[in-house]
Enzyme design. Sequence first.
Site, short mmCIF file in Angstrom:
data_model
loop_
_atom_site.label_atom_id
_atom_site.label_comp_id
_atom_site.label_asym_id
_atom_site.label_seq_id
_atom_site.Cartn_x
_atom_site.Cartn_y
_atom_site.Cartn_z
N THR A 41 -12.74 10.19 1.09
CA THR A 41 -12.19 8.99 0.47
C THR A 41 -10.67 8.95 0.49
O THR A 41 -10.06 7.98 0.05
CB THR A 41 -12.73 8.83 -0.97
OG1 THR A 41 -12.53 7.49 -1.43
CG2 THR A 41 -12.07 9.82 -1.91
N ASP A 49 -16.12 3.62 -7.62
CA ASP A 49 -16.12 3.37 -6.18
C ASP A 49 -16.59 4.52 -5.28
O ASP A 49 -17.58 4.41 -4.56
CB ASP A 49 -14.72 2.89 -5.73
CG ASP A 49 -13.58 3.72 -6.29
OD1 ASP A 49 -13.84 4.76 -6.92
OD2 ASP A 49 -12.41 3.32 -6.11
N GLU A 76 -3.77 -5.48 -7.88
CA GLU A 76 -4.73 -4.53 -8.45
C GLU A 76 -5.92 -5.26 -9.07
O GLU A 76 -7.06 -4.84 -8.91
CB GLU A 76 -4.04 -3.65 -9.49
CG GLU A 76 -2.98 -2.71 -8.92
CD GLU A 76 -3.58 -1.54 -8.14
OE1 GLU A 76 -3.47 -0.39 -8.61
OE2 GLU A 76 -4.15 -1.76 -7.06
N GLU A 119 -7.60 0.15 1.24
CA GLU A 119 -9.04 -0.17 1.28
C GLU A 119 -9.40 -1.36 2.16
O GLU A 119 -10.39 -1.32 2.90
CB GLU A 119 -9.56 -0.38 -0.15
CG GLU A 119 -9.78 0.90 -0.92
CD GLU A 119 -8.50 1.54 -1.45
OE1 GLU A 119 -8.53 2.73 -1.84
OE2 GLU A 119 -7.45 0.85 -1.46
N GLU A 179 -8.53 14.30 -7.69
CA GLU A 179 -7.43 14.13 -6.74
C GLU A 179 -7.17 15.40 -5.93
O GLU A 179 -6.88 15.33 -4.73
CB GLU A 179 -6.15 13.70 -7.47
CG GLU A 179 -6.24 12.37 -8.21
CD GLU A 179 -6.30 11.16 -7.29
OE1 GLU A 179 -6.16 11.33 -6.06
OE2 GLU A 179 -6.49 10.04 -7.81
#
Length: 535
Positions: free
Chosen positions: A434, A217, A310, A331, A76
Amino acid sequence: MFYHAYDSYLENAFPYDELRPLTCDGHDTWGSFSLTLIDALDTLLILGNVSEFQRVVEVLQDNVDFDIDVNASVFETNIRVVGGLLSAHLLSKKAGVEVEAGWPCSGPLLRMAEEAARKLLPAFQTPTGMPYGTVNLLHGVNPGETPVTCTAGIGTFIVEFATLSSLTGDPVFEDVARVALMRLWESRSDIGLVGNHIDVLTGKWVAQDAGIGAGVDSYFEYLVKGAILLQDKKLMAMFLEYNKAIRNYTRFDDWYLWVQMYKGTVSMPVFQSLEAYWPGLQSLIGDIDNAMRTFLNYYTVWKQFGGLPEFYNIPQGYTVEKREGYPLRPELIESAMYLYRATGDPTLLELGRDAVESIEKISKVECGFATIKDLRDHKLDNRMESFFLAETVKYLYLLFDPTNFIHNNGSTFDEVITPYGECILGAGGYIFNTEAHPIDPAALHCCRRLKEEQWEVEALMREFYSLKRNRSRFQRKTVSSGPWEPPTGRFSSPENHDRTGEKKPAKQKMPLLSCPSQPFTAKLALLGQVFLDSS
């Protein structure tokens, strides 16, 4: 939408990481960096607000300190902090910031990004080269830290770290990112799949579910984006091999399920909202038809609930217990933006409109936008993730703003003089990390230290040799201004290869020197072999 959320953060939550919109206060979530401010910075410029961009740059320089006793997520911190600062650094001149001499190879935001990234480097000191998931910013990796890290937490560094290495001249960042990518590649199963959690000390898979969603991902995403950013055919070849295995074992009726990584048997027939990035990624490799079919599947889920839960059970066509929430993730909107750029299909604008209406109707509160705790009854949770401003609103805005500078097709650009020569910036082709922080790929070519040495050697050689008399003795090839390239052609440019991968004959009208760039002393030491015909 942006300013309602952003102003609420500034009024109620700054300098904490994130806003709590139901109680109108703030809290630290990922490390006490004023994270929402860093994450929102490049969005300000995309919306055209140069004055606030300039103000925030000053605020961040004065207030953010990474020398703190905090346990931070390596993943992160990289995508949000390092990525956000790098993007803002590269956009500074466009935003009217008075940049220092040597920009983009120097600057306060670049120094902050480098400082943050150096705090993450101790996590990579493992027997495998795959990083721990958490690091203490003051003391390094805690002695009792778990060695189990998710796949995405290992393979999501090449975009930021290669950019950092190119701008600073320190190869350590790109090196550790590449080693981590390669260790994952070497750890794939016989059928070509990776699981979602691995022990970074032993290299043994702990969680063996294979899919394209949570925990995996952005590893796939960064193979593609790293390949484009660095023009690296090997990274793209790795992704294309994974893509074959994913289609063979996990795809069913344009949905993607979770399977056992060694056997390929279905383990979870669910769609996760994080998987909705996949159509956008497919568009980047030109697989538009498959991308649109999968996107339309995901859009049906959105229309069913007014958001993406989710987890969504595909056979049952409903949410999964305790996974009914929607934290305003970007996304599906991200994929719509990419696919609209590729196709112009108005269905994609309809998704954008639906997203705006859903978020406004369900999530908007007095102090910002709240996470939707349950899409079935629209209960809210007291959190507004920083990615709402970094990604969700940004992708929505770009979907509806076809003339934004981010969409530049190369028709306009800026010429910048650096200590290492002239370079071109702002011509488009931005690579989003991302967390949706755009990186200008041209910037990676602005700060190559070896160019100076290359020019110095060329000048010397022209003094020693008469080019006309000796032309027949020299073989004309391309000069590489980047790092030394191995003979395998790992970083060779796509134009020297046809689609079958076979090498084409080299073009003839090229600069004189035939050597890959090496340190100045190495060039002199190898004088005879380097500059004469290298048969």
